[in-house]
Enzyme design. Structure first.
Site, mmCIF file in Angstrom:
data_model
loop_
_atom_site.group_PDB
_atom_site.id
_atom_site.type_symbol
_atom_site.label_atom_id
_atom_site.label_comp_id
_atom_site.label_asym_id
_atom_site.label_seq_id
_atom_site.Cartn_x
_atom_site.Cartn_y
_atom_site.Cartn_z
ATOM 1 N N PHE A 11 82.391 35.626 38.273
ATOM 2 C CA PHE A 11 81.212 35.052 37.555
ATOM 3 C C PHE A 11 81.789 33.976 36.630
ATOM 4 C CE2 PHE A 11 80.240 36.203 32.962
ATOM 5 C CZ PHE A 11 78.928 35.213 32.829
ATOM 6 N N VAL A 57 96.545 35.984 44.591
ATOM 7 C CA VAL A 57 97.750 35.157 43.931
ATOM 8 C C VAL A 57 98.728 36.031 43.471
ATOM 9 C CG1 VAL A 57 95.869 33.629 42.481
ATOM 10 C CG2 VAL A 57 96.376 35.761 41.663
ATOM 11 N N LEU A 72 92.220 32.619 36.154
ATOM 12 C CA LEU A 72 91.209 33.468 35.941
ATOM 13 C C LEU A 72 91.088 34.792 36.677
ATOM 14 C CD1 LEU A 72 90.049 30.778 34.775
ATOM 15 C CD2 LEU A 72 87.725 31.985 34.748
ATOM 16 N N LYS A 104 104.708 25.009 36.792
ATOM 17 C CA LYS A 104 106.213 24.455 36.483
ATOM 18 C C LYS A 104 106.469 23.469 37.689
ATOM 19 C CE LYS A 104 110.758 26.189 36.801
ATOM 20 N NZ LYS A 104 111.654 27.151 36.911
ATOM 21 N N TYR A 144 94.241 47.170 32.072
ATOM 22 C CA TYR A 144 93.718 45.681 31.776
ATOM 23 C C TYR A 144 94.231 45.233 30.562
ATOM 24 C CZ TYR A 144 90.019 42.311 31.144
ATOM 25 O OH TYR A 144 89.505 41.113 30.992
ATOM 26 N N LYS A 148 96.772 42.029 30.519
ATOM 27 C CA LYS A 148 96.699 40.767 29.733
ATOM 28 C C LYS A 148 97.564 40.386 28.649
ATOM 29 C CE LYS A 148 92.991 39.351 31.924
ATOM 30 N NZ LYS A 148 92.706 37.975 32.793
ATOM 31 N N GLU A 162 110.499 27.149 29.960
ATOM 32 C CA GLU A 162 110.525 26.365 31.009
ATOM 33 C C GLU A 162 109.553 25.203 30.935
ATOM 34 O OE1 GLU A 162 112.163 27.052 33.737
ATOM 35 O OE2 GLU A 162 112.301 29.200 33.797
ATOM 36 N N ARG A 185 79.135 46.674 32.606
ATOM 37 C CA ARG A 185 79.182 46.172 31.078
ATOM 38 C C ARG A 185 77.825 46.053 30.559
ATOM 39 N NH1 ARG A 185 83.147 41.191 31.872
ATOM 40 N NH2 ARG A 185 82.646 41.006 34.121
HETATM 41 N N1 LIG Z 1 83.402 37.997 31.572
HETATM 42 C C1 LIG Z 1 83.789 38.551 30.506
HETATM 43 O O1 LIG Z 1 83.318 38.874 29.323
HETATM 44 C C2 LIG Z 1 85.251 38.310 30.109
HETATM 45 C C3 LIG Z 1 85.677 38.627 28.990
HETATM 46 C C4 LIG Z 1 87.141 38.537 28.713
HETATM 47 C C5 LIG Z 1 88.160 38.073 29.687
HETATM 48 N N2 LIG Z 1 87.507 37.720 30.702
HETATM 49 C C6 LIG Z 1 88.481 37.260 31.769
HETATM 50 O O2 LIG Z 1 87.943 36.018 32.501
HETATM 51 C C7 LIG Z 1 88.290 36.118 33.721
HETATM 52 C C8 LIG Z 1 87.119 36.161 34.709
HETATM 53 O O3 LIG Z 1 86.266 37.220 34.713
HETATM 54 P P1 LIG Z 1 85.090 37.434 35.217
HETATM 55 O O4 LIG Z 1 84.005 38.212 34.258
HETATM 56 O O5 LIG Z 1 84.513 35.904 35.801
HETATM 57 O O6 LIG Z 1 85.306 38.465 36.312
HETATM 58 P P2 LIG Z 1 85.084 38.690 38.035
HETATM 59 O O7 LIG Z 1 85.269 39.933 38.602
HETATM 60 O O8 LIG Z 1 83.689 38.024 38.413
HETATM 61 O O9 LIG Z 1 86.122 37.457 38.363
HETATM 62 C C9 LIG Z 1 87.543 37.758 38.552
HETATM 63 C C10 LIG Z 1 87.601 36.976 39.866
HETATM 64 O O10 LIG Z 1 88.972 37.147 40.006
HETATM 65 C C11 LIG Z 1 89.252 37.536 41.566
HETATM 66 N N3 LIG Z 1 90.598 38.205 41.929
HETATM 67 C C12 LIG Z 1 91.011 39.207 41.379
HETATM 68 N N4 LIG Z 1 92.221 39.471 41.522
HETATM 69 C C13 LIG Z 1 92.627 38.564 42.364
HETATM 70 C C14 LIG Z 1 94.041 38.283 42.866
HETATM 71 N N5 LIG Z 1 95.101 39.081 42.992
HETATM 72 N N6 LIG Z 1 93.843 37.032 43.612
HETATM 73 C C15 LIG Z 1 92.808 36.286 43.658
HETATM 74 N N7 LIG Z 1 91.729 36.498 43.108
HETATM 75 C C16 LIG Z 1 91.653 37.528 42.342
HETATM 76 C C17 LIG Z 1 88.208 38.217 41.823
HETATM 77 O O11 LIG Z 1 87.878 38.449 43.111
HETATM 78 C C18 LIG Z 1 86.957 37.471 40.943
HETATM 79 O O12 LIG Z 1 86.229 36.688 42.071
HETATM 80 C C19 LIG Z 1 89.238 37.446 33.957
HETATM 81 O O13 LIG Z 1 90.627 37.083 33.879
HETATM 82 C C20 LIG Z 1 88.777 38.166 32.882
HETATM 83 O O14 LIG Z 1 89.945 39.076 32.426
HETATM 84 C C21 LIG Z 1 86.157 37.818 31.193
#
Ligand SMILES: NC(=O)c1ccc[n+]([C@@H]2O[C@H](COP(=O)([O-])OP(=O)(O)OC[C@H]3O[C@@H](n4cnc5c(N)ncnc54)[C@H](O)[C@@H]3O)[C@@H](O)[C@H]2O)c1
Length: 316
Positions: A11, A57, A72, A104, A144, A148, A162, A185
């Site tokens: 997203f 990743v 992300l 790095k 989670y 983080k 580093e 959510r």
């Molecule tokens: N949307 C929110 O309200 C919100 C709030 C706080 C933090 N975040 C952070 O923002 C980031 C994106 O969140 P989002 O809402 O877009 O969620 P999302 O689930 O839509 O996107 C996360 C993406 O990461 C990919 N992913 C997960 N594990 C992976 C891996 N090991 N290797 C490669 N890709 C991987 C998923 O396939 C997905 O496309 C996240 O790190 C989340 O913790 C989002």
């Protein structure tokens, strides 16, 4: 710049890819599609400055010279991180380490997408960056929250030891087009239920509060932080606070739905209050959100309507 966006098919990641491309950068999106979707980046298929790499990743990778790494990649919604608990801990730890190693190697800048969940069920309100949080380290949500918090610690360690040039954004609840419909959510639940003619589910008595940031505001804040020199965690979110019940009423109003509200018990460790103090972002970045909940939901309506219709079509 050559920019790497991990989680770019998600997203927020897909909106970030759009914004970076609009600024003229080349973007490599690395995503294993665990919780994201090719649909989110389908519109970029013919964009010559955009490349999609299906990559976990949590395994080492290297796509060549990079100037900026936006990390992300991580399951993000309660529904997803409870289903993919170990993968969530791995994305925060191993995944973050691989991305920092890449930064790095290429002397690239690095930005970690962290979260308001680092504050847990907060005892301080609203939450300032200086608050260390109130997190249950062994509860179901810890996969989670602690992932983080570890990712933040790792990021600061790569900065201190580093010399990686890092940023940390603490993202608060964000919504908008491409938010997964079934992610559990508040906004997606309510929109799905209101547009599908179901009752809106409110957990507890609905007096717990949340704040909701529209996606374009969130991305603007992330980009402002990315170009700043601020190394410490920075809150980016919308400080307008709504009780869950108020939010349900706004959703009913914006969708024109006649659904009722149904009450269910509160899930474990559900935060009672969540609202960012964004005075640091305002002061340092000159950033603040512009779009209020009614306007943001209005701008998301077509997306949610189409998502509900395609969900209903595939279920029948
Ligand atoms: N949307 C929110 O309200 C919100 C709030 C706080 C933090 N975040 C952070 O923002 C980031 C994106 O969140 P989002 O809402 O877009 O969620 P999302 O689930 O839509 O996107 C996360 C993406 O990461 C990919 N992913 C997960 N594990 C992976 C891996 N090991 N290797 C490669 N890709 C991987 C998923 O396939 C997905 O496309 C996240 O790190 C989340 O913790 C989002």
């Amino acid at each position: 710049m050559h920019v790497l966006v991990t989680g770019g098919a998600g997203f927020l990641g897909s909106h970030l890819c759009d914004a970076l491309l609009a600024e003229g950068h080349s973007v490599v999106c690395a995503d294993n599609l665990l919780t994201g979707s090719r649909d989110n980046i389908g519109h970029l298929a013919h964009e010559p400055r955009f490349e999609f790499r299906e990559q976990d990743v949590c395994r080492p990778f290297d796509f060549g010279k990079t100037d900026y790494v936006f990390h992300l990649a991580s399951p993000a919604s309660p529904e997803d991180y409870l289903e993919h608990a170990i993968a969530t801990l791995q994305a925060g730890s191993l995944g973050t380490m691989h991305c920092l190693e890449l930064a790095k190697k290429y002397r690239a800048k690095f930005l970690l997408a962290s979260t308001s969940e680092c504050y847990g069920d907060p005892l301080e309100h609203p939450q300032k960056e200086s608050y260390w949080g109130h997190v249950n380290p062994v509860g179901p949500r810890s996969v989670y929250d602690e992932a983080k918090r570890f990712a933040e610690a790792l990021t600061m360690a790569y900065r201190r030891y580093e010399q990686v040039d890092t940023r940390i954004v603490r993202i608060f609840n964000t919504y908008g087009p491409r938010l997964q419909l079934n992610d559990g959510r508040v906004i997606s639940n309510f929109m799905k239920q209101a547009l599908g003619g179901e009752d809106l589910t409110v957990y507890g008595d609905g007096s717990q509060t949340r704040s909701f940031c529209y996606v374009s505001d969130e991305i603007a804040g992330i980009l402002a932080l990315a170009t700043s020199d601020e190394p410490e965690p920075t809150n980016i979110g919308n400080p307008d606070e709504f009780t869950i019940l108020e939010c349900a009423r706004v959703v009913l109003e914006v969708t024109g739905s006649h659904s009722n509200i149904r009450y269910e018990p509160l899930p474990k460790d559900d935060p009672k209050q969540r609202c960012p103090d964004i005075s640091k972002a305002k002061r340092l970045l000159g950033w603040e959100p512009k779009i209020d909940l009614r306007a943001g939901l209005g701008m998301s309506l077509d997306y949610f309507r189409a998502a509900v219709q395609s969900g209903q079509a595939s279920a029948s």
